[in-house]
Write an enzyme that holds these catalytic residues in place. Structure first.
Site, PDB file in Angstrom:
ATOM      1  N   CYS A   1      28.500  35.192 -26.239  1.00  0.00           N
ATOM      2  CA  CYS A   1      28.167  35.723 -27.556  1.00  0.00           C
ATOM      3  C   CYS A   1      26.700  36.176 -27.619  1.00  0.00           C
ATOM      4  O   CYS A   1      26.337  37.128 -26.947  1.00  0.00           O
ATOM      5  CB  CYS A   1      28.502  34.694 -28.644  1.00  0.00           C
ATOM      6  SG  CYS A   1      28.587  35.404 -30.316  1.00  0.00           S
ATOM      7  N   TYR A   2      25.833  35.491 -28.378  1.00  0.00           N
ATOM      8  CA  TYR A   2      24.421  35.874 -28.414  1.00  0.00           C
ATOM      9  C   TYR A   2      23.829  35.849 -27.003  1.00  0.00           C
ATOM     10  O   TYR A   2      22.993  36.691 -26.654  1.00  0.00           O
ATOM     11  CB  TYR A   2      23.644  34.925 -29.324  1.00  0.00           C
ATOM     12  CG  TYR A   2      22.149  35.188 -29.360  1.00  0.00           C
ATOM     13  CD1 TYR A   2      21.616  36.117 -30.238  1.00  0.00           C
ATOM     14  CD2 TYR A   2      21.278  34.501 -28.515  1.00  0.00           C
ATOM     15  CE1 TYR A   2      20.250  36.373 -30.273  1.00  0.00           C
ATOM     16  CE2 TYR A   2      19.911  34.744 -28.542  1.00  0.00           C
ATOM     17  CZ  TYR A   2      19.401  35.685 -29.423  1.00  0.00           C
ATOM     18  OH  TYR A   2      18.048  35.926 -29.442  1.00  0.00           O
TER      19      TYR A   2
ATOM     20  N   LYS B   1      30.824  11.247 -26.080  1.00  0.00           N
ATOM     21  CA  LYS B   1      31.664  10.171 -26.601  1.00  0.00           C
ATOM     22  C   LYS B   1      32.994  10.059 -25.860  1.00  0.00           C
ATOM     23  O   LYS B   1      33.449   8.958 -25.561  1.00  0.00           O
ATOM     24  CB  LYS B   1      31.914  10.388 -28.094  1.00  0.00           C
ATOM     25  CG  LYS B   1      32.812   9.357 -28.750  1.00  0.00           C
ATOM     26  CD  LYS B   1      32.110   8.017 -28.947  1.00  0.00           C
ATOM     27  CE  LYS B   1      31.232   8.060 -30.173  1.00  0.00           C
ATOM     28  NZ  LYS B   1      30.622   6.765 -30.507  1.00  0.00           N
TER      29      LYS B   1
ATOM     30  N   GLU C   1      34.952  28.734 -24.885  1.00  0.00           N
ATOM     31  CA  GLU C   1      34.955  27.276 -24.987  1.00  0.00           C
ATOM     32  C   GLU C   1      35.839  26.745 -26.103  1.00  0.00           C
ATOM     33  O   GLU C   1      36.150  25.539 -26.127  1.00  0.00           O
ATOM     34  CB  GLU C   1      33.520  26.756 -25.173  1.00  0.00           C
ATOM     35  CG  GLU C   1      32.865  27.039 -26.509  1.00  0.00           C
ATOM     36  CD  GLU C   1      32.195  28.403 -26.609  1.00  0.00           C
ATOM     37  OE1 GLU C   1      31.358  28.600 -27.514  1.00  0.00           O
ATOM     38  OE2 GLU C   1      32.529  29.282 -25.778  1.00  0.00           O
TER      39      GLU C   1
ATOM     40  N   SER D   1      26.970  -4.047 -31.647  1.00  0.00           N
ATOM     41  CA  SER D   1      27.468  -3.838 -33.007  1.00  0.00           C
ATOM     42  C   SER D   1      28.975  -3.992 -33.096  1.00  0.00           C
ATOM     43  O   SER D   1      29.525  -4.171 -34.180  1.00  0.00           O
ATOM     44  CB  SER D   1      27.083  -2.440 -33.491  1.00  0.00           C
ATOM     45  OG  SER D   1      27.807  -1.448 -32.768  1.00  0.00           O
ATOM     46  N   GLY D   2      29.652  -3.889 -31.956  1.00  0.00           N
ATOM     47  CA  GLY D   2      31.103  -3.861 -31.958  1.00  0.00           C
ATOM     48  C   GLY D   2      31.654  -2.452 -31.964  1.00  0.00           C
ATOM     49  O   GLY D   2      32.862  -2.249 -31.863  1.00  0.00           O
ATOM     50  N   GLY D   3      30.765  -1.443 -32.092  1.00  0.00           N
ATOM     51  CA  GLY D   3      31.181  -0.049 -32.004  1.00  0.00           C
ATOM     52  C   GLY D   3      31.438   0.351 -30.569  1.00  0.00           C
ATOM     53  O   GLY D   3      31.159  -0.396 -29.625  1.00  0.00           O
ATOM     54  N   VAL D   4      31.954   1.552 -30.381  1.00  0.00           N
ATOM     55  CA  VAL D   4      32.356   2.011 -29.052  1.00  0.00           C
ATOM     56  C   VAL D   4      31.177   2.049 -28.091  1.00  0.00           C
ATOM     57  O   VAL D   4      31.245   1.522 -26.971  1.00  0.00           O
ATOM     58  CB  VAL D   4      33.008   3.407 -29.143  1.00  0.00           C
ATOM     59  CG1 VAL D   4      33.368   3.914 -27.754  1.00  0.00           C
ATOM     60  CG2 VAL D   4      34.237   3.370 -30.022  1.00  0.00           C
ATOM     61  N   ASP D   5      30.062   2.652 -28.504  1.00  0.00           N
ATOM     62  CA  ASP D   5      28.953   2.880 -27.587  1.00  0.00           C
ATOM     63  C   ASP D   5      28.323   1.578 -27.106  1.00  0.00           C
ATOM     64  O   ASP D   5      28.127   1.363 -25.904  1.00  0.00           O
ATOM     65  CB  ASP D   5      27.888   3.767 -28.248  1.00  0.00           C
ATOM     66  CG  ASP D   5      28.452   5.105 -28.700  1.00  0.00           C
ATOM     67  OD1 ASP D   5      29.480   5.532 -28.158  1.00  0.00           O
ATOM     68  OD2 ASP D   5      27.869   5.708 -29.612  1.00  0.00           O
ATOM     69  N   SER D   6      27.978   0.690 -28.036  1.00  0.00           N
ATOM     70  CA  SER D   6      27.340  -0.565 -27.621  1.00  0.00           C
ATOM     71  C   SER D   6      28.318  -1.439 -26.855  1.00  0.00           C
ATOM     72  O   SER D   6      27.925  -2.165 -25.935  1.00  0.00           O
ATOM     73  CB  SER D   6      26.780  -1.315 -28.832  1.00  0.00           C
ATOM     74  OG  SER D   6      27.808  -1.761 -29.691  1.00  0.00           O
ATOM     75  N   SER D   7      29.601  -1.366 -27.189  1.00  0.00           N
ATOM     76  CA  SER D   7      30.600  -2.176 -26.481  1.00  0.00           C
ATOM     77  C   SER D   7      30.750  -1.730 -25.031  1.00  0.00           C
ATOM     78  O   SER D   7      30.811  -2.553 -24.111  1.00  0.00           O
ATOM     79  CB  SER D   7      31.954  -2.090 -27.195  1.00  0.00           C
ATOM     80  OG  SER D   7      31.892  -2.668 -28.475  1.00  0.00           O
TER      81      SER D   7
ATOM     82  N   HIS E   1      34.082  33.567 -27.414  1.00  0.00           N
ATOM     83  CA  HIS E   1      33.785  32.158 -27.127  1.00  0.00           C
ATOM     84  C   HIS E   1      34.912  31.538 -26.305  1.00  0.00           C
ATOM     85  O   HIS E   1      35.932  31.093 -26.854  1.00  0.00           O
ATOM     86  CB  HIS E   1      33.606  31.373 -28.431  1.00  0.00           C
ATOM     87  CG  HIS E   1      32.348  31.703 -29.164  1.00  0.00           C
ATOM     88  ND1 HIS E   1      31.153  31.072 -28.920  1.00  0.00           N
ATOM     89  CD2 HIS E   1      32.099  32.638 -30.120  1.00  0.00           C
ATOM     90  CE1 HIS E   1      30.217  31.578 -29.705  1.00  0.00           C
ATOM     91  NE2 HIS E   1      30.760  32.539 -30.433  1.00  0.00           N
TER      92      HIS E   1
ATOM     93  N   GLY F   1      24.453  32.057 -30.761  1.00  0.00           N
ATOM     94  CA  GLY F   1      23.407  31.771 -31.729  1.00  0.00           C
ATOM     95  C   GLY F   1      23.545  32.711 -32.910  1.00  0.00           C
ATOM     96  O   GLY F   1      24.201  33.757 -32.810  1.00  0.00           O
TER      97      GLY F   1
END
Length: 515
Positions: free
Chosen positions: A83-84, A371, A175, A227-233, A173, A56
């Site tokens: 870190c923080y 994602k 990660e 919509s044809g996007g990744v998530d809705s598909s 960090h 942070g």
């Protein structure tokens, strides 16, 4: 999500909170991000296998900085402070944290670090390596009971540990990719300290989610806006696997998609999946509403409002019962740990249902996934690779890539130019090396010469970027010969274009999209 083992990332406003969670999940451990304002009773109820404190931008001595009740250290749950988060652990347990603003003890970037390889986090790793530092304050004295497990030339406590209480802290960090073996440090915390077994896998996620959807829906219907996007598909494919023809996907084709994309979406979902597919072709209606409008935000608002109007009117006609589904993913609904008031961000995947439509509930089968995990699920469900790995596409579609007023002719020009760009990038194998690339129609006409005659036609701009997170991006260094071929094809094959330019602006100062 009902998981046997869960790790909590407690967010203190760090920029890498989602990256930490994704790294944990890469080791097949389910992870949730919670804001630092979450009540400790909720943490107890989750009963996590471990907790990770994020970084942070604040100082632990600032009374307005994010803090947490010291009771958390008495729960017997392993904790890793980053870190923080490491400084907060030290401060809360009696250590000393100093400001390094006016000294050489502040560190930024790649830093040579020495590790105690007898410490569980660093066992089996080299004694020295590069870690990614980003801090002004530093721990000058570890709390009683802690041993120092890593140092740098400027930081006396680059890592500390108290194995008896399963408390660990790192000033750097682990990660980020810049920290050598940082992923192995996180893995050691998960498996050797928290005792995780790695039960979070996409195959089991699909089976469990399909069973849950079947049980919830019963013999009723589900409507999803596709919509044809990744998530809705991927959401559509997952729900289709669960209930087949009980799913109706409504696809609003507003005429602002890429060339032939509406047909591609329809063919994909009608051929591969058992569902009801409803396509609404409404380019004329959208263009009518957009006539004479040039201001970007006004265009976005009109497109959004018209989309929901068309969509919900269709639902009212035939489908206003049963369940409503949407492709919400985990980043859409994460509560931020920044500031005093944790808020859930508004996102296009989280749709408000009109009050006059009475669905029984909302189904969000991807709400716990990032994602990259959504893409894995999509491929396992048999969606085409090119759909699963498609690049980001703005909600208003080509409406924000046609600068100025949108007309049918301009949309067609842009679709054709964009299709040529994509074709050439695929042919040369460059497409997968770039994070995003597309054509823009800036609304600028230039003088040219074609066939010994003067022309005064449209200019097309090419935009291509490489990025890890889209927070910052660099323009892609596409070889000149490829750009030359793209330019030649666009000018020769697309009517009313006589010039092509390449955008070499990074983000910042520019943005990825032009509007």
């Amino acid at each position: 999500m009902d998981n046997k083992e869960t790790v909590i990332v407690l967010d203190f406003g760090g920029q890498y909170n989602q990256l930490i969670a994704r790294r944990v999940r890469e080791y097949n451990v389910y992870c949730e991000i919670l804001p630092y304002t979450v009540d400790i009773e909720k943490i107890k109820a989750i009963s996590p296998k471990g907790i990770i404190f994020t970084g942070g931008p604040n100082s632990v001595y600032d009374e307005t900085s994010p803090h947490y009740t010291p009771e958390i250290f008495e729960l017997g749950i392993p904790i890793l402070g980053i870190c923080y988060g490491c400084q907060l652990m030290a401060y809360s347990l009696g250590g000393v944290v100093n400001s390094a603003v006016d000294s050489s003890s502040s560190e930024y970037g790649k830093t040579i670090t020495t590790y105690n390889t007898n410490d569980v986090l660093f066992t089996g790793l080299p004694e020295t390596g590069v870690s990614w530092m980003s801090h002004r304050d530093y721990i000058s004295k570890a709390p009683d009971g802690f041993s120092i497990s890593a140092t740098t030339s400027s930081c006396p406590v680059a890592a500390m540990s108290c194995p008896e209480r399963k408390l660990y802290g790192v000033q750097f960090h682990p990660e980020v990719n810049h920290t050598e073996n940082g992923n192995l440090m996180l893995k050691s915390f998960l498996y050797n300290v928290c005792g995780c077994e790695g039960e979070w896998k996409m195959d089991s996620f699909i089976d469990t989610t399909v069973a849950q959807i079947r049980e919830k829906v019963g013999d009723k219907g589900v409507v999803l806006g596709l919509s044809g996007g990744v998530d809705s598909s991927v959401a559509a494919a997952l729900i289709s696997k669960a209930i087949g023809k009980q799913l109706t996907c409504v696809f609003v084709d507003q005429g602002l998609m890429r060339k032939d994309e509406g047909d591609y979406v329809e063919q994909t979902f009608t051929k591969l999946f058992d569902m009801n597919f409803v396509r609404i072709n409404c380019q004329d209606e959208f263009l009518s509403k957009l006539k004479g409008v040039s201001e970007p935000e006004a265009k976005r608002k009109i497109i959004g409002e018209e989309f929901y109007k068309v969509f919900w009117n269709k639902i009212r006609e035939s489908y206003g019962s049963g369940y409503f589904a949407q492709g919400t993913i985990y980043p859409d609904r994460i509560e931020s740990g920044k500031g005093d008031a944790a808020k859930i961000k508004t996102h296009h995947n989280q749709v408000g249902v009109p009050k006059d439509i009475n669905f029984e509930d909302i189904i969000e089968p991807l709400k716990d996934l990032f994602k990259d995990e959504v893409r894995v699920v999509g491929e396992k469900l048999g969606l085409p690779h090119e759909l699963v790995w498609r690049q980001p596409f703005p909600g208003p579609g080509l409406g924000v890539r046609v600068i100025g007023e949108i007309t049918a002719e301009k949309v067609k020009i842009l679709q054709e130019a964009d299709a040529i760009l994509r074709d050439e990038m695929d042919k040369c194998g460059y497409a997968e090396q770039m994070s995003q690339f597309f054509a823009v129609l800036p609304g600028v006409k230039t003088v040219g010469v074609m066939g010994d005659a003067r022309t005064y036609d449209e200019l097309v701009a090419i935009r291509a970027v490489v990025t890890d997170d889209f927070m910052t991006a660099d323009w892609a260094k596409i070889p000149y010969e490829i750009l030359g071929k793209v330019s030649n094809r666009i000018i020769n094959e697309v009517d009313h274009v006589n010039r092509v330019v390449y955008d070499i602006t990074s983000k910042p100062p520019g943005t990825v999209e032009w509007e």
